[in-house]
Design a protein around this motif. Structure first.
Motif, PDB file in Angstrom:
ATOM      1  N   PRO A 140       2.346   5.497  10.155  1.00 18.31           N
ATOM      2  CA  PRO A 140       1.873   5.622   8.560  1.00 18.31           C
ATOM      3  C   PRO A 140       2.971   4.925   7.838  1.00 18.31           C
ATOM      4  O   PRO A 140       2.643   4.207   6.652  1.00 18.31           O
ATOM      5  CB  PRO A 140       1.958   7.130   8.096  1.00 18.31           C
ATOM      6  N   SER A 141       4.091   4.865   8.097  1.00 17.53           N
ATOM      7  CA  SER A 141       5.512   4.399   7.123  1.00 17.53           C
ATOM      8  C   SER A 141       5.082   2.798   7.128  1.00 17.53           C
ATOM      9  O   SER A 141       5.891   2.416   6.069  1.00 17.53           O
ATOM     10  CB  SER A 141       6.703   4.946   7.781  1.00 17.53           C
ATOM     11  N   VAL A 142       4.557   2.075   8.150  1.00 20.27           N
ATOM     12  CA  VAL A 142       4.419   0.591   7.936  1.00 20.27           C
ATOM     13  C   VAL A 142       3.298   0.184   7.022  1.00 20.27           C
ATOM     14  O   VAL A 142       3.128  -0.903   6.746  1.00 20.27           O
ATOM     15  CB  VAL A 142       4.428  -0.009   9.345  1.00 20.27           C
ATOM     16  N   VAL A 143       2.316   1.266   6.664  1.00 15.32           N
ATOM     17  CA  VAL A 143       1.066   0.884   5.949  1.00 15.32           C
ATOM     18  C   VAL A 143       1.766   0.109   4.604  1.00 15.32           C
ATOM     19  O   VAL A 143       1.005  -1.124   4.236  1.00 15.32           O
ATOM     20  CB  VAL A 143       0.385   1.831   5.404  1.00 15.32           C
ATOM     21  N   PRO A 144       2.698   0.491   3.895  1.00 21.95           N
ATOM     22  CA  PRO A 144       2.997  -0.326   2.448  1.00 21.95           C
ATOM     23  C   PRO A 144       3.562  -1.715   2.649  1.00 21.95           C
ATOM     24  O   PRO A 144       3.158  -2.335   2.059  1.00 21.95           O
ATOM     25  CB  PRO A 144       3.920   0.704   1.709  1.00 21.95           C
ATOM     26  N   LEU A 145       4.517  -1.752   3.859  1.00 18.18           N
ATOM     27  CA  LEU A 145       4.861  -3.046   4.042  1.00 18.18           C
ATOM     28  C   LEU A 145       3.869  -4.113   4.739  1.00 18.18           C
ATOM     29  O   LEU A 145       3.828  -5.001   4.222  1.00 18.18           O
ATOM     30  CB  LEU A 145       5.810  -2.830   5.272  1.00 18.18           C
ATOM     31  N   PHE A 146       2.916  -3.300   5.592  1.00 17.40           N
ATOM     32  CA  PHE A 146       1.870  -4.205   5.857  1.00 17.40           C
ATOM     33  C   PHE A 146       1.145  -4.673   4.780  1.00 17.40           C
ATOM     34  O   PHE A 146       0.496  -5.961   4.729  1.00 17.40           O
ATOM     35  CB  PHE A 146       1.065  -3.430   7.033  1.00 17.40           C
ATOM     36  N   TRP A 147       0.641  -3.789   3.863  1.00 17.86           N
ATOM     37  CA  TRP A 147      -0.262  -4.183   2.571  1.00 17.86           C
ATOM     38  C   TRP A 147       0.293  -5.106   1.991  1.00 17.86           C
ATOM     39  O   TRP A 147      -0.237  -6.224   1.611  1.00 17.86           O
ATOM     40  CB  TRP A 147      -0.468  -2.726   1.919  1.00 17.86           C
ATOM     41  N   ALA A 148       1.541  -5.093   1.651  1.00 14.38           N
ATOM     42  CA  ALA A 148       2.475  -5.942   0.554  1.00 14.38           C
ATOM     43  C   ALA A 148       2.634  -7.464   1.528  1.00 14.38           C
ATOM     44  O   ALA A 148       2.394  -8.255   0.837  1.00 14.38           O
ATOM     45  CB  ALA A 148       3.774  -5.521   0.511  1.00 14.38           C
ATOM     46  N   LYS A 149       2.527  -7.371   2.760  1.00 16.33           N
ATOM     47  CA  LYS A 149       2.585  -8.873   3.369  1.00 16.33           C
ATOM     48  C   LYS A 149       1.559  -9.310   3.681  1.00 16.33           C
ATOM     49  O   LYS A 149       1.445 -10.689   3.117  1.00 16.33           O
ATOM     50  CB  LYS A 149       3.346  -8.453   4.798  1.00 16.33           C
ATOM     51  N   PHE A 150       0.365  -8.585   3.630  1.00 16.75           N
ATOM     52  CA  PHE A 150      -1.040  -9.416   3.998  1.00 16.75           C
ATOM     53  C   PHE A 150      -1.876  -9.614   2.737  1.00 16.75           C
ATOM     54  O   PHE A 150      -2.652 -10.589   2.778  1.00 16.75           O
ATOM     55  CB  PHE A 150      -1.686  -8.891   5.180  1.00 16.75           C
TER      56      PHE A 150
END
Length: 118
Positions: free
Chosen positions: A11-21
């Motif tokens: 779950p911790s990667v959701v914000p980073l993933f969202w921001a990147k894509f």
């Protein structure tokens, strides 16, 4: 590619993933298309998506393999679960009425250790 389902394993990667894509548009080819990230629905999670697509018309033998779902785990292609009933042939729709984004990524429920791409 019109869309992909991506199951994130933490779950911790959701914000980073969202921001990147979200809003991504630096394609390797010339395109005005922009990537959009959304939550998946009504299915959530790897198991639900595998179950949904295993009996889908997209799995019919008339559909070329390059248009069928691919299941990846750790970047390695895994066998797609076989259908439990014979998939019906897909209906042909008018492609002239179709509007598709370059990348529509749906973030599925977080499943430990699994990734998927459809």
């Amino acid at each position: 590619l019109d869309y992909a389902f991506v199951n994130l394993v933490n779950p911790s990667v959701v914000p980073l993933f969202w921001a990147k894509f979200e809003g991504y548009k630096q394609w390797a080819w010339v395109s005005r298309k922009v990537c959009r990230v959304t939550w998946s629905g009504p299915q959530q999670g790897l198991a639900a998506h595998l179950e949904r697509y295993r009996n889908s018309p997209v799995m019919h033998s008339s559909v070329p393999e390059e248009f069928q779902p691919v299941y990846l785990q750790g970047g390695v292609r895994m066998p797609f679960p076989p259908p439990v009933k014979a998939p019906r042939a897909p209906r042909i729709r008018n492609p002239l009425n179709r509007v598709s984004p370059a990348c529509d990524v749906s973030v599925g429920e977080l499943v430990d250790g699994a990734t998927s791409s459809f």
